[in-house]
Design a protein around this motif. Structure first.
Motif, mmCIF file in Angstrom:
data_model
loop_
_atom_site.group_PDB
_atom_site.id
_atom_site.type_symbol
_atom_site.label_atom_id
_atom_site.label_comp_id
_atom_site.label_asym_id
_atom_site.label_seq_id
_atom_site.Cartn_x
_atom_site.Cartn_y
_atom_site.Cartn_z
ATOM 1 N N ASN A 122 0.804 -1.221 0.000
ATOM 2 C CA ASN A 122 0.000 0.000 0.000
ATOM 3 C C ASN A 122 0.841 1.277 0.000
ATOM 4 N N GLY A 123 1.851 1.257 0.858
ATOM 5 C CA GLY A 123 2.610 2.509 1.033
ATOM 6 C C GLY A 123 3.866 2.285 1.854
ATOM 7 N N GLY A 124 3.997 3.075 2.914
ATOM 8 C CA GLY A 124 5.238 3.097 3.699
ATOM 9 C C GLY A 124 5.711 1.753 4.193
ATOM 10 N N ARG A 127 6.929 -0.519 1.260
ATOM 11 C CA ARG A 127 8.180 -0.060 0.653
ATOM 12 C C ARG A 127 9.355 -0.240 1.597
ATOM 13 N N LEU A 128 9.105 -0.042 2.882
ATOM 14 C CA LEU A 128 10.164 -0.231 3.872
ATOM 15 C C LEU A 128 10.662 -1.668 3.842
ATOM 16 N N ALA A 129 9.737 -2.613 3.737
ATOM 17 C CA ALA A 129 10.117 -4.034 3.669
ATOM 18 C C ALA A 129 11.027 -4.277 2.467
ATOM 19 N N PRO A 274 -6.490 -2.955 0.044
ATOM 20 C CA PRO A 274 -5.962 -1.612 -0.247
ATOM 21 C C PRO A 274 -6.053 -0.629 0.909
ATOM 22 N N GLU A 275 -6.312 -1.146 2.132
ATOM 23 C CA GLU A 275 -6.374 -0.233 3.279
ATOM 24 C C GLU A 275 -4.974 -0.058 3.855
ATOM 25 N N ASP A 276 -4.649 1.152 4.266
ATOM 26 C CA ASP A 276 -3.350 1.284 4.935
ATOM 27 C C ASP A 276 -3.514 1.992 6.270
ATOM 28 N N SER A 277 -4.697 1.905 6.822
ATOM 29 C CA SER A 277 -4.803 2.423 8.180
ATOM 30 C C SER A 277 -6.002 1.830 8.917
ATOM 31 N N THR A 278 -7.093 1.564 8.223
ATOM 32 C CA THR A 278 -8.268 1.099 8.966
ATOM 33 C C THR A 278 -8.600 -0.345 8.597
ATOM 34 N N PRO A 279 -8.226 -1.307 9.438
ATOM 35 C CA PRO A 279 -8.531 -2.700 9.117
ATOM 36 C C PRO A 279 -10.041 -2.899 8.983
ATOM 37 N N THR A 325 1.407 -5.792 12.967
ATOM 38 C CA THR A 325 0.689 -6.905 13.589
ATOM 39 C C THR A 325 0.175 -7.906 12.561
ATOM 40 N N HIS A 326 0.264 -7.572 11.286
ATOM 41 C CA HIS A 326 -0.371 -8.404 10.254
ATOM 42 C C HIS A 326 0.079 -9.870 10.308
ATOM 43 N N PRO A 327 1.380 -10.193 10.644
ATOM 44 C CA PRO A 327 1.797 -11.600 10.697
ATOM 45 C C PRO A 327 1.830 -12.182 12.117
ATOM 46 N N GLU A 367 -7.069 3.379 15.432
ATOM 47 C CA GLU A 367 -7.940 2.592 14.544
ATOM 48 C C GLU A 367 -7.136 1.681 13.616
ATOM 49 N N ALA A 368 -5.820 1.919 13.548
ATOM 50 C CA ALA A 368 -5.008 1.073 12.654
ATOM 51 C C ALA A 368 -4.500 -0.175 13.364
ATOM 52 N N LEU A 369 -4.707 -0.232 14.704
ATOM 53 C CA LEU A 369 -4.250 -1.415 15.446
ATOM 54 C C LEU A 369 -5.270 -2.529 15.264
ATOM 55 N N GLU A 370 -4.813 -3.651 14.731
ATOM 56 C CA GLU A 370 -5.727 -4.744 14.382
ATOM 57 C C GLU A 370 -6.256 -5.456 15.619
ATOM 58 N N VAL A 371 -7.537 -5.754 15.618
ATOM 59 C CA VAL A 371 -8.147 -6.641 16.609
ATOM 60 C C VAL A 371 -8.998 -7.646 15.841
ATOM 61 N N THR A 468 15.084 3.851 13.810
ATOM 62 C CA THR A 468 14.557 4.827 12.850
ATOM 63 C C THR A 468 14.640 4.270 11.432
ATOM 64 N N ASN A 469 13.587 4.466 10.710
ATOM 65 C CA ASN A 469 13.514 3.928 9.349
ATOM 66 C C ASN A 469 14.669 4.429 8.477
ATOM 67 N N GLY A 470 14.764 3.807 7.323
ATOM 68 C CA GLY A 470 15.760 4.192 6.329
ATOM 69 C C GLY A 470 15.272 3.802 4.950
ATOM 70 N N GLU A 557 -6.218 11.806 6.112
ATOM 71 C CA GLU A 557 -6.456 13.116 6.754
ATOM 72 C C GLU A 557 -5.313 13.498 7.692
ATOM 73 N N TYR A 558 -4.672 12.531 8.368
ATOM 74 C CA TYR A 558 -3.601 12.905 9.306
ATOM 75 C C TYR A 558 -2.367 13.419 8.581
ATOM 76 N N LYS A 559 -2.227 13.048 7.278
ATOM 77 C CA LYS A 559 -1.070 13.533 6.499
ATOM 78 C C LYS A 559 -1.326 14.971 6.002
ATOM 79 N N GLU A 659 2.311 10.761 12.250
ATOM 80 C CA GLU A 659 3.086 10.020 11.252
ATOM 81 C C GLU A 659 4.184 9.266 11.986
ATOM 82 N N ALA A 660 4.140 7.960 11.986
ATOM 83 C CA ALA A 660 5.103 7.169 12.751
ATOM 84 C C ALA A 660 6.527 7.583 12.395
ATOM 85 N N SER A 661 6.809 7.627 11.125
ATOM 86 C CA SER A 661 8.147 8.030 10.689
ATOM 87 C C SER A 661 8.081 8.835 9.399
ATOM 88 N N GLY A 662 7.526 8.197 8.369
ATOM 89 C CA GLY A 662 7.670 8.737 7.018
ATOM 90 C C GLY A 662 8.986 8.204 6.462
HETATM 91 C C1 LIG Z 1 -4.810 -3.375 8.471
HETATM 92 C C2 LIG Z 1 -4.760 -2.110 7.780
HETATM 93 C C3 LIG Z 1 -3.390 -1.521 7.834
HETATM 94 C C4 LIG Z 1 -2.514 -1.731 6.753
HETATM 95 C C5 LIG Z 1 -1.256 -1.156 6.788
HETATM 96 C C6 LIG Z 1 -0.888 -0.410 7.886
HETATM 97 C C7 LIG Z 1 0.501 0.159 7.865
HETATM 98 C C8 LIG Z 1 1.149 0.025 9.168
HETATM 99 C C9 LIG Z 1 0.428 1.582 7.504
HETATM 100 C C10 LIG Z 1 1.782 2.104 7.111
HETATM 101 O O1 LIG Z 1 2.214 1.906 6.011
HETATM 102 N N1 LIG Z 1 2.419 2.811 8.046
HETATM 103 C C11 LIG Z 1 3.566 3.591 7.659
HETATM 104 O O2 LIG Z 1 4.737 2.810 7.870
HETATM 105 C C12 LIG Z 1 5.901 3.511 7.439
HETATM 106 C C13 LIG Z 1 7.090 2.565 7.573
HETATM 107 O O3 LIG Z 1 7.430 2.399 8.897
HETATM 108 C C14 LIG Z 1 6.098 4.805 8.214
HETATM 109 O O4 LIG Z 1 7.209 5.480 7.700
HETATM 110 C C15 LIG Z 1 4.844 5.681 8.116
HETATM 111 O O5 LIG Z 1 4.981 6.786 8.962
HETATM 112 C C16 LIG Z 1 3.622 4.885 8.510
HETATM 113 O O6 LIG Z 1 2.419 5.613 8.274
HETATM 114 C C17 LIG Z 1 -1.718 -0.193 8.960
HETATM 115 C C18 LIG Z 1 -2.998 -0.769 8.930
#
Ligand SMILES: CCc1ccc([C@H](C)CC(=O)N[C@@H]2O[C@H](CO)[C@@H](O)[C@H](O)[C@H]2O)cc1
Length: 818
Positions: A122-124, A127-129, A274-279, A325-327, A367-371, A468-470, A557-559, A659-662
């Protein structure tokens, strides 16, 4: 001969031509004269694979021989980006390939365009992985990345009348030349059913009686280190029905029923959520998580480890890193295997498990913490729920031991939450089971300990840490910005690519006007390249002489993409109202890139607003072309590699504490853009390193945010008090960007006035004031370039190689081996 080590083809132009034509003719089965661009691209990919194969096989052989402790990175997402260039760079074959292909009348760049990027994230986090596994290979650390081979990755974004429309991402339509399927190594993964206890030679044991199962087929991908002869593995699992076709049912004429099992099974790895914050709490999502985790643990225990491996030594051999928490279902899965299958005592199994896992948290949004509800978990994974209950019971006993019968604390720390429904709190399970828990930036890790998991920090002293991320400098500097790379290498030599802190030596060059001039030329060249890409891709024109003000990240919205668009509307309104003369504006183009989760209505409305403002501003001649908004659709890794090197200003404007890191912030600074940002996530560490004078800081700090929230935040007061803000919001509310229809963006305006959870209005005036400073600073190009060079020089810390070294020192203890 059979036992001789595999040798790579000759690293010569002739050798490469021979290998390429060999693959084209015998692998693709076509002649050069009749080949398609796809044929030629695949043949090139196969050829690069062939050059890396010897290293891969040798690495696997050595890892089997040395049995060094390694890292199993468990991630539901990998945002890999295109592979061709990275594999050419890693193997040092780029120039040879280019020359070899040219000798066949082929332009390497044409073939580059054929590659579809695997959007398996999805995003951060995703890509970090991808950056992390690149760095582990380059550092020579034994690592296998485990994940899911989604048939459809992150959706393709198109805009219809400025609104986001999602298209399926059929990235495998032509197949992928970089994957090695191994159906023969498929693992059987079970689901459903029930549990039972039985007498096992006088010992009462529990066991799982599954209801159904699927096959997990591994697909291996090369993860080459940078010119170090090392190649690690990324293993992605694909779901297949155990018995794909029921002939009996078929012969009864019920054809659909005959293949139902197949489609049902395949659904598991069909598409990325395709969610990256709200499970969404969907059962299929939990199936996906258990599917790849169970396959990975089986694969490691039964395939990678020697048959007679003493499992009590498991922590000396592997660390499973949980990418959020996904795995985390991996914890009860390992316990199930050790207790139920390997017949280990619970206590022994738990002692091992606690040393084998570590958890990285990537978010601060509750809301992004999975339960997962106990109903759903009990239905899909009944034995795992039993094991989680046992883990929780033992844990709460220990809590009572330490803190006495403090029922509040017990209820607050229980892995099982009661509201709104009885559920398993996956972050708590990960924290109880993990040897270490880390945040991804100093501020984030501090807030994790103080605000999100304070009880756990108190109960587990020393468990919480920070890394800290890189980002990988190979993809995001060396490949994405070849001109800047040449300038740096010219000044410092090429060592910086694997030792990014060496960039610090550029500080002296920042004082050299000639070097600054060459840096300016590099930025201008990157802008010209971006302009060509956006013209060809989206029909956009990038105006010369404009400051490129870039905000690219997921829409959330938080970004606060809303803050950026309010700045544009403020400037626009100031000119059309006659208060400001267009000629006095610093020419600026705001470039947005952002996908919104399909179910996130407010985010999609904000995308619509950005496009609507863009089309009005871009067409309004009163601005004399000095203010532009560009929003290329389908922001992804490939577009990031083009936009980031061309940027002057990097927008990192999230509400402090959200924003946890960016990681985009790091990529921009390393490519010579200046940052306007809040003290949030890794912005804090970027500003500390580059110096206040080289960073445009604005807005409330996290404690100030908390204080305003505690005092009671009334956004409408800020609206009343700030003329510019009122005029900008009123212009949006008036329908000026929606053909006079006031209802179109009413939800956005009223949300800001009466809710504004992320305090856009509170930080508006500070932001606008800082943007005025940005305009003033940009007028002095030489000073701006000096500051930009100092940003490059002082952000070597943000290499993912350094992040990996921190994980190794603080969490994994897996030094590079052989
Ligand atoms: C279950 C839905 C869901 C899916 C993905 C996520 C990710 C944790 C969201 C995410 O990509 N977080 C971003 O992770 C980056 C790498 O550490 C950070 O740099 C970003 O600040 C953070 O928003 C949360 C909830």
């Amino acid at each position: 001969l059979a036992l001789a080590p595999v040798t790579a083809p000759a690293s010569t132009v002739d050798g490469f031509v021979r290998e390429f034509l060999q693959n084209l003719n015998f692998n693709r089965g076509v002649a050069l004269s009749t080949s398609s661009a796809t044929d030629r691209y695949f043949a090139l990919a196969y050829t690069v694979r062939d050059y890396l194969m010897a290293r891969w096989l040798e690495d696997l052989r050595r890892q089997r021989e040395v049995q060094a402790k390694g890292v199993a990175y468990l991630s539901a997402e990998y945002l890999l980006g295109r592979q061709l260039d990275n594999n050419l760079l890693a193997s040092g074959l780029t120039d040879i390939a280019s020359e070899a292909l040219a000798s066949c009348g082929i332009d390497l760049d044409d073939l580059r365009q054929q590659e579809v990027e695997p959007g398996l994230g999805n995003g951060g986090l995703g890509r970090l992985a991808a950056c992390f596994i690149d760095s582990l290979a380059t550092l020579g650390v034994p690592n296998t990345g485990y994940g899911i081979r989604y048939e459809y990755g992150i959706f393709r974004q198109t805009f219809e009348d400025g609104q986001q429309v999602e298209q399926p991402d059929s990235w495998l339509a032509y197949g992928s030349p970089w994957e090695f399927p191994h159906p023969e190594a498929a693992q059987t993964i079970s689901f459903g059913g029930h549990t039972e206890t039985y007498d096992d030679g006088g010992v009462q044991r529990s066991r799982w009686v599954p209801g159904w199962n699927v096959q997990a087929v591994p697909y291996n991908y090369m993860v080459p280190g940078y010119q170090n002869g090392r190649v690690n593995t990324l293993r992605l699992w694909s779901a297949k029905a155990t018995n794909s076709f029921d002939l009996r049912v078929f012969n009864s004429g019920d054809y659909e029923e005959a293949v139902r099992a197949q489609t049902f099974a395949e659904n598991i790895s069909k598409v990325l959520y395709p969610e990256d914050s709200t499970p969404q709490g969907k059962e299929l999502r939990l199936q996906q998580q258990y599917f790849f985790v169970a396959a990975s643990i089986k694969d490691f225990l039964d395939v990678t480890l020697p048959k007679d491996f003493d499992l009590t030594k498991l922590p000396d051999r592997i660390i499973f890193q949980l990418n959020d928490t996904h795995p985390v279902i991996a914890v009860p899965e390992l316990m199930r295997v050790l207790v139920d299958e390997k017949k280990m005592e619970w206590e022994d199994a738990w002692a091992i498990t606690q040393k084998c896992f570590a958890y990285t948290c990537h978010t601060l949004l509750p809301e992004a913490l999975e339960v997962w509800s106990v109903d759903l978990l009990g239905h899909l994974l009944p034995r795992h729920l039993e094991i989680i209950y046992r883990i929780n019971d033992d844990f709460l006993d220990a809590v009572r031991e330490r803190f006495g019968d403090d029922e509040m604390r017990i209820r607050d720390m229980s892995i099982i939450g009661e509201h709104p429904v009885r559920s398993v709190r996956m972050a708590y399970l990960a924290t109880v089971a993990g040897a270490k828990v880390n945040g991804v930036a100093e501020l984030h890790s501090q807030l994790l300990r103080e605000k999100v998991l304070p009880d756990f920090d108190e109960f587990f002293p020393g468990k919480f840490t920070n890394v800290t991320n890189g980002v990988t400098p190979r993809r995001f500097v060396r490949l994405a910005n070849p001109e800047l790379s040449a300038l740096i290498t010219d000044a410092l030599g090429s060592g910086w690519v694997t030792d990014l802190e060496r960039l610090r030596e550029l500080e002296t060059h920042a004082e050299d006007p000639e070097f600054r001039a060459r840096f300016a030329e590099v930025k201008a060249a990157n802008k010209r390249r971006l302009s060509a890409v956006l013209r060809e891709r989206d029909g956009f024109e990038v105006s010369d002489g404009h400051m490129l003000d870039v905000m690219v990240k997921r829409l959330h919205e938080y970004k606060r993409q809303m803050l950026k668009i309010l700045h544009v509307v403020t400037q626009y309104e100031s000119v059309i109202s006659g208060r400001v003369v267009a000629a006095d504006l610093q020419p600026r183009t705001a470039i947005f890139g952002a996908k919104a989760a399909p179910g996130y209505a407010m985010a999609k409305n904000i995308i619509h607003l950005i496009n609507a403002v863009g089309s009005v501003v871009n067409a309004d001649t009163r601005l004399e072309g000095r203010l532009k908004v560009l929003f290329p659709p389908n922001y992804n890794v490939t577009l990031a590699e083009r936009v980031i090197p061309a940027a002057d200003l990097s927008e990192q404007i999230s509400l402090a504490g959200k924003e946890a890191s960016g990681t985009g912030n790091m990529k921009f600074a390393l490519n010579g853009a200046l940052t306007i940002g809040t003290d949030d996530g890794a912005n804090v560490e970027i500003r500390e390193l580059v110096g206040d004078e080289n960073f445009f800081l604005f807005g409330m700090s996290e404690p100030e945010v908390e204080a305003l929230w505690a005092r009671g935040y009334k956004p409408a007061e800020f609206y009343q008090a700030d003329d510019n803000l009122r005029r900008a919001l009123d212009l949006i509310a008036s329908g000026a960007f929606s053909r006079g229809d006031r209802s179109t963006f009413e939800p956005i305006v009223s949300n800001l006035l009466y809710d504004d959870r992320f305090m856009v209005l509170a930080d508006y005036s500070s932001y606008i004031a800082e943007q005025v400073k940005v305009d003033a600073a940009y007028a002095d190009q030489d000073a701006w370039n000096r500051s930009a060079i100092l940003n490059v020089a002082r952000t070597g810390f943000f290499s993912s190689d350094r992040s990996m070294r921190d994980y190794i020192d603080r969490i994994w203890h897996t030094p590079p081996s052989f």
